[in-house]
Scaffold this motif. Structure first.
Motif, PDB file in Angstrom:
ATOM      1  N   ASN A  73       0.810  -1.217   0.000  1.00 27.60           N
ATOM      2  CA  ASN A  73       0.000   0.000   0.000  1.00 27.60           C
ATOM      3  C   ASN A  73       0.848   1.274   0.000  1.00 27.60           C
ATOM      4  O   ASN A  73       0.506   2.262   0.654  1.00 27.60           O
ATOM      5  N   VAL A  74       1.952   1.241  -0.739  1.00 28.75           N
ATOM      6  CA  VAL A  74       2.695   2.469  -1.009  1.00 28.75           C
ATOM      7  C   VAL A  74       1.942   3.200  -2.116  1.00 28.75           C
ATOM      8  O   VAL A  74       1.784   2.685  -3.222  1.00 28.75           O
ATOM      9  N   ARG A  75       1.490   4.396  -1.825  1.00 27.63           N
ATOM     10  CA  ARG A  75       0.657   5.141  -2.760  1.00 27.63           C
ATOM     11  C   ARG A  75       1.468   6.085  -3.646  1.00 27.63           C
ATOM     12  O   ARG A  75       1.042   6.459  -4.730  1.00 27.63           O
ATOM     13  N   HIS A  76       2.636   6.472  -3.159  1.00 27.28           N
ATOM     14  CA  HIS A  76       3.524   7.339  -3.941  1.00 27.28           C
ATOM     15  C   HIS A  76       4.956   7.015  -3.546  1.00 27.28           C
ATOM     16  O   HIS A  76       5.252   6.759  -2.374  1.00 27.28           O
ATOM     17  N   THR A  77       5.846   7.035  -4.523  1.00 30.68           N
ATOM     18  CA  THR A  77       7.256   6.779  -4.231  1.00 30.68           C
ATOM     19  C   THR A  77       8.134   7.665  -5.106  1.00 30.68           C
ATOM     20  O   THR A  77       7.778   7.980  -6.244  1.00 30.68           O
ATOM     21  N   GLU A  78       9.258   8.087  -4.542  1.00 31.18           N
ATOM     22  CA  GLU A  78      10.263   8.862  -5.271  1.00 31.18           C
ATOM     23  C   GLU A  78      11.575   8.106  -5.159  1.00 31.18           C
ATOM     24  O   GLU A  78      12.129   7.972  -4.068  1.00 31.18           O
ATOM     25  N   MET A  79      12.059   7.602  -6.285  1.00 32.45           N
ATOM     26  CA  MET A  79      13.089   6.583  -6.315  1.00 32.45           C
ATOM     27  C   MET A  79      14.425   7.148  -6.786  1.00 32.45           C
ATOM     28  O   MET A  79      14.507   7.767  -7.851  1.00 32.45           O
ATOM     29  N   PHE A  80      15.466   6.922  -5.994  1.00 32.49           N
ATOM     30  CA  PHE A  80      16.814   7.300  -6.405  1.00 32.49           C
ATOM     31  C   PHE A  80      17.301   6.360  -7.498  1.00 32.49           C
ATOM     32  O   PHE A  80      17.017   5.162  -7.484  1.00 32.49           O
ATOM     33  N   PHE A  81      18.081   6.892  -8.429  1.00 41.06           N
ATOM     34  CA  PHE A  81      18.852   6.031  -9.320  1.00 41.06           C
ATOM     35  C   PHE A  81      20.207   6.668  -9.547  1.00 41.06           C
ATOM     36  O   PHE A  81      20.360   7.891  -9.505  1.00 41.06           O
ATOM     37  N   ASP A  82      21.215   5.831  -9.747  1.00 40.15           N
ATOM     38  CA  ASP A  82      22.612   6.248  -9.870  1.00 40.15           C
ATOM     39  C   ASP A  82      23.115   5.940 -11.274  1.00 40.15           C
ATOM     40  O   ASP A  82      23.734   4.898 -11.498  1.00 40.15           O
ATOM     41  N   PRO A  83      22.886   6.812 -12.234  1.00 48.94           N
ATOM     42  CA  PRO A  83      23.290   6.482 -13.611  1.00 48.94           C
ATOM     43  C   PRO A  83      24.776   6.252 -13.766  1.00 48.94           C
ATOM     44  O   PRO A  83      25.204   5.476 -14.633  1.00 48.94           O
ATOM     45  N   GLN A  84      25.599   6.907 -12.921  1.00 49.37           N
ATOM     46  CA  GLN A  84      27.047   6.765 -13.079  1.00 49.37           C
ATOM     47  C   GLN A  84      27.526   5.339 -12.811  1.00 49.37           C
ATOM     48  O   GLN A  84      28.568   4.938 -13.322  1.00 49.37           O
ATOM     49  N   LEU A  85      26.765   4.579 -12.013  1.00 44.78           N
ATOM     50  CA  LEU A  85      27.115   3.173 -11.805  1.00 44.78           C
ATOM     51  C   LEU A  85      27.065   2.397 -13.119  1.00 44.78           C
ATOM     52  O   LEU A  85      27.713   1.352 -13.247  1.00 44.78           O
ATOM     53  N   HIS A  86      26.303   2.907 -14.065  1.00 42.68           N
ATOM     54  CA  HIS A  86      26.047   2.175 -15.298  1.00 42.68           C
ATOM     55  C   HIS A  86      26.690   2.830 -16.510  1.00 42.68           C
ATOM     56  O   HIS A  86      27.278   2.143 -17.341  1.00 42.68           O
ATOM     57  N   THR A  87      26.610   4.161 -16.598  1.00 45.34           N
ATOM     58  CA  THR A  87      27.273   4.824 -17.722  1.00 45.34           C
ATOM     59  C   THR A  87      28.789   4.624 -17.655  1.00 45.34           C
ATOM     60  O   THR A  87      29.452   4.554 -18.691  1.00 45.34           O
ATOM     61  N   SER A  88      29.316   4.495 -16.438  1.00 43.53           N
ATOM     62  CA  SER A  88      30.760   4.253 -16.294  1.00 43.53           C
ATOM     63  C   SER A  88      31.156   2.874 -16.811  1.00 43.53           C
ATOM     64  O   SER A  88      32.337   2.624 -17.092  1.00 43.53           O
ATOM     65  N   ARG A  89      30.160   1.990 -16.971  1.00 41.93           N
ATOM     66  CA  ARG A  89      30.415   0.651 -17.537  1.00 41.93           C
ATOM     67  C   ARG A  89      30.091   0.592 -19.015  1.00 41.93           C
ATOM     68  O   ARG A  89      30.271  -0.454 -19.647  1.00 41.93           O
ATOM     69  N   GLY A  90      29.565   1.701 -19.555  1.00 43.26           N
ATOM     70  CA  GLY A  90      29.254   1.725 -20.974  1.00 43.26           C
ATOM     71  C   GLY A  90      27.786   1.621 -21.314  1.00 43.26           C
ATOM     72  O   GLY A  90      27.423   1.546 -22.501  1.00 43.26           O
ATOM     73  N   VAL A  91      26.899   1.629 -20.312  1.00 44.62           N
ATOM     74  CA  VAL A  91      25.461   1.588 -20.576  1.00 44.62           C
ATOM     75  C   VAL A  91      25.011   2.991 -20.983  1.00 44.62           C
ATOM     76  O   VAL A  91      25.282   3.961 -20.264  1.00 44.62           O
ATOM     77  N   PRO A  92      24.309   3.153 -22.092  1.00 49.10           N
ATOM     78  CA  PRO A  92      23.844   4.491 -22.505  1.00 49.10           C
ATOM     79  C   PRO A  92      22.828   5.058 -21.512  1.00 49.10           C
ATOM     80  O   PRO A  92      21.924   4.342 -21.068  1.00 49.10           O
ATOM     81  N   PHE A  93      22.957   6.333 -21.196  1.00 45.01           N
ATOM     82  CA  PHE A  93      22.042   6.987 -20.271  1.00 45.01           C
ATOM     83  C   PHE A  93      20.579   6.822 -20.700  1.00 45.01           C
ATOM     84  O   PHE A  93      19.719   6.518 -19.863  1.00 45.01           O
ATOM     85  N   PRO A  94      20.235   7.008 -21.988  1.00 43.41           N
ATOM     86  CA  PRO A  94      18.827   6.863 -22.385  1.00 43.41           C
ATOM     87  C   PRO A  94      18.250   5.479 -22.089  1.00 43.41           C
ATOM     88  O   PRO A  94      17.059   5.360 -21.778  1.00 43.41           O
ATOM     89  N   ASP A  95      19.064   4.430 -22.191  1.00 45.54           N
ATOM     90  CA  ASP A  95      18.559   3.086 -21.908  1.00 45.54           C
ATOM     91  C   ASP A  95      18.121   2.957 -20.447  1.00 45.54           C
ATOM     92  O   ASP A  95      17.126   2.287 -20.141  1.00 45.54           O
ATOM     93  N   ILE A  96      18.861   3.597 -19.562  1.00 51.77           N
ATOM     94  CA  ILE A  96      18.542   3.529 -18.135  1.00 51.77           C
ATOM     95  C   ILE A  96      17.222   4.244 -17.852  1.00 51.77           C
ATOM     96  O   ILE A  96      16.278   3.670 -17.292  1.00 51.77           O
ATOM     97  N   VAL A  97      17.148   5.498 -18.253  1.00 54.83           N
ATOM     98  CA  VAL A  97      15.998   6.318 -17.881  1.00 54.83           C
ATOM     99  C   VAL A  97      14.742   5.879 -18.629  1.00 54.83           C
ATOM    100  O   VAL A  97      13.633   5.925 -18.066  1.00 54.83           O
ATOM    101  N   ASN A  98      14.875   5.426 -19.856  1.00 53.57           N
ATOM    102  CA  ASN A  98      13.700   4.938 -20.583  1.00 53.57           C
ATOM    103  C   ASN A  98      13.137   3.674 -19.948  1.00 53.57           C
ATOM    104  O   ASN A  98      11.911   3.519 -19.860  1.00 53.57           O
ATOM    105  N   GLY A  99      14.012   2.785 -19.499  1.00 54.03           N
ATOM    106  CA  GLY A  99      13.533   1.582 -18.822  1.00 54.03           C
ATOM    107  C   GLY A  99      12.788   1.908 -17.546  1.00 54.03           C
ATOM    108  O   GLY A  99      11.697   1.377 -17.276  1.00 54.03           O
ATOM    109  N   TYR A 100      13.357   2.790 -16.752  1.00 52.28           N
ATOM    110  CA  TYR A 100      12.703   3.181 -15.507  1.00 52.28           C
ATOM    111  C   TYR A 100      11.367   3.871 -15.782  1.00 52.28           C
ATOM    112  O   TYR A 100      10.370   3.643 -15.074  1.00 52.28           O
ATOM    113  N   ARG A 101      11.337   4.717 -16.798  1.00 51.96           N
ATOM    114  CA  ARG A 101      10.104   5.440 -17.104  1.00 51.96           C
ATOM    115  C   ARG A 101       8.982   4.486 -17.508  1.00 51.96           C
ATOM    116  O   ARG A 101       7.826   4.650 -17.105  1.00 51.96           O
ATOM    117  N   ARG A 102       9.298   3.482 -18.308  1.00 50.39           N
ATOM    118  CA  ARG A 102       8.268   2.518 -18.708  1.00 50.39           C
ATOM    119  C   ARG A 102       7.692   1.801 -17.489  1.00 50.39           C
ATOM    120  O   ARG A 102       6.482   1.549 -17.408  1.00 50.39           O
TER     121      ARG A 102
END
Length: 353
Positions: free
Chosen positions: A102-131
């Motif tokens: 029964n969580v009605r609203h959530t604001e979620m941290f994400f750390d793109p640098q953990l992934h872009t530093s490995r070569g993951v494109p920033f858009p892939d991260i944020v688009n996945g989370y948005r979907r």
């Protein structure tokens, strides 16, 4: 209401009152919600070799004794996340569990640098989370936002570059934060980054972890110099009465994580006493689950710990939930909806609304 998920590993019995309480979570790291079963599935899907072959072995590897060792374990688990689908699955799994609590609203941290530093494109991260957020709105009727955090043990220049990458996605990212190892990395180190973020319309929060070197000074910098809208953790605000007054006058929110404090040398109870003192001082404290697989529970388990270990009353849990809704980054219309839902729940349980 029941929670039926292999992801919830805590053996604590959650009371009907805690489970049914309308909740808001604002201290949750999406990168830290990777459950052992999902790590195993993603490793297989992405053809990545990992040292473990069972979920039990992976869970056994989730061992640490302080922040640096936690970060080492946590960062090593990120190497199974590569595709936009991976990030969508990760976020949706958390949102599904949260909806069951029964969580009605959530604001979620994400750390793109953990992934872009490995070569993951920033858009892939944020688009996945948005979907995942859009699916959760449709499937569960819950609202969710993203808060992009900068890793303070990386350079301020890298943080600024990450902020620039985020600008095309401003409509999907409500705020920015600061996390990771605080030692020798005060908030002031990132002052230019946060000034630019505010000028671009982002709200601001930042981690001020418990009992760090210069903890109170870091909180002062966050409040007075970097104009933070919220503080994550921040229990050391009690060390300086002037900071308490400043935070109370600003109506500043503090997001605390009870089960995470159970890993501290003296255990959870002393930190729950500090959280109680913050409430008594009139500070707007809310509860989050931080990194649930590592600390043994999601938001409901953390709130139950407040009762079982800290002696909090049901009325105090209503106050904590109200604090969360009042300091959440939502529209006023949505805030009124959430507070009305909470007040109705409190009245039905004979509590002040």
């Amino acid at each position: 209401m029941t929670v039926d998920s292999d992801a919830v590993t805590s053996t604590v019995r959650i009371s009907d009152f805690v489970l049914g309480l309308p909740k808001c979570e604002m201290h949750l790291h999406l990168d830290g919600t990777l459950e052992p079963s999902m790590k195993l599935d993603l490793a297989r899907r992405n053809n990545i070799e990992i040292p473990q072959s069972t979920t039990a072995q992976i869970r056994e590897s989730f061992r640490f004794h302080d922040l640096p060792t936690f970060l080492a374990v946590h960062y090593s688990n990120m190497n199974v996340l590569w595709t936009s689908r991976d990030y969508e699955d990760l976020a949706y799994s958390y949102l599904q569990i949260s909806a069951q609590q029964n969580v009605r609203h959530t604001e979620m941290f994400f750390d793109p640098q953990l992934h872009t530093s490995r070569g993951v494109p920033f858009p892939d991260i944020v688009n996945g989370y948005r979907r995942a957020i859009v699916r959760a709105r449709i499937d569960f009727g819950m609202s969710a936002e993203l808060i992009m955090c900068f890793l303070r043990d990386y350079t301020a220049e890298y943080a600024m570059a990450t902020l620039m990458e985020a600008l095309p996605y401003k409509d999907w990212i409500i705020g920015v934060g600061l996390d990771s190892d605080e030692l020798d990395h005060p908030p002031a180190e990132f002052s230019e980054v946060f000034a630019r973020a505010r000028s671009e319309g982002f709200l601001v929060t930042m981690h001020c972890d418990v009992d760090q070197v210069d903890s109170a000074e870091h909180i002062r910098q966050a409040i007075a110099d970097l104009h933070s809208n919220r503080i994550d953790h921040g229990l050391n605000v009690l060390d300086d009465p002037d900071l308490v007054i400043a935070a109370r006058e600003k109506g500043l929110g503090f997001t605390v994580c009870p089960l995470g404090y159970g890993t501290h040398p003296c255990g959870m109870a002393p930190e729950l006493e500090r959280i109680h003192a913050m409430l008594e001082a009139g500070l707007k404290v809310s509860v989050g689950s931080d990194d649930p697989p590592y600390f043994g529970g999601y938001l409901a388990e953390n709130l139950q710990a407040c009762i079982d270990v800290g002696g909090f009353t049901e009325a105090e849990l209503v106050t904590i939930s109200r604090n969360a809704f009042e300091t959440a980054w939502v529209s006023e219309r949505r805030r009124v909806e959430l507070l009305e839902e909470l007040d109705d729940y409190a009245r039905r349980h004979g509590l002040p609304a």
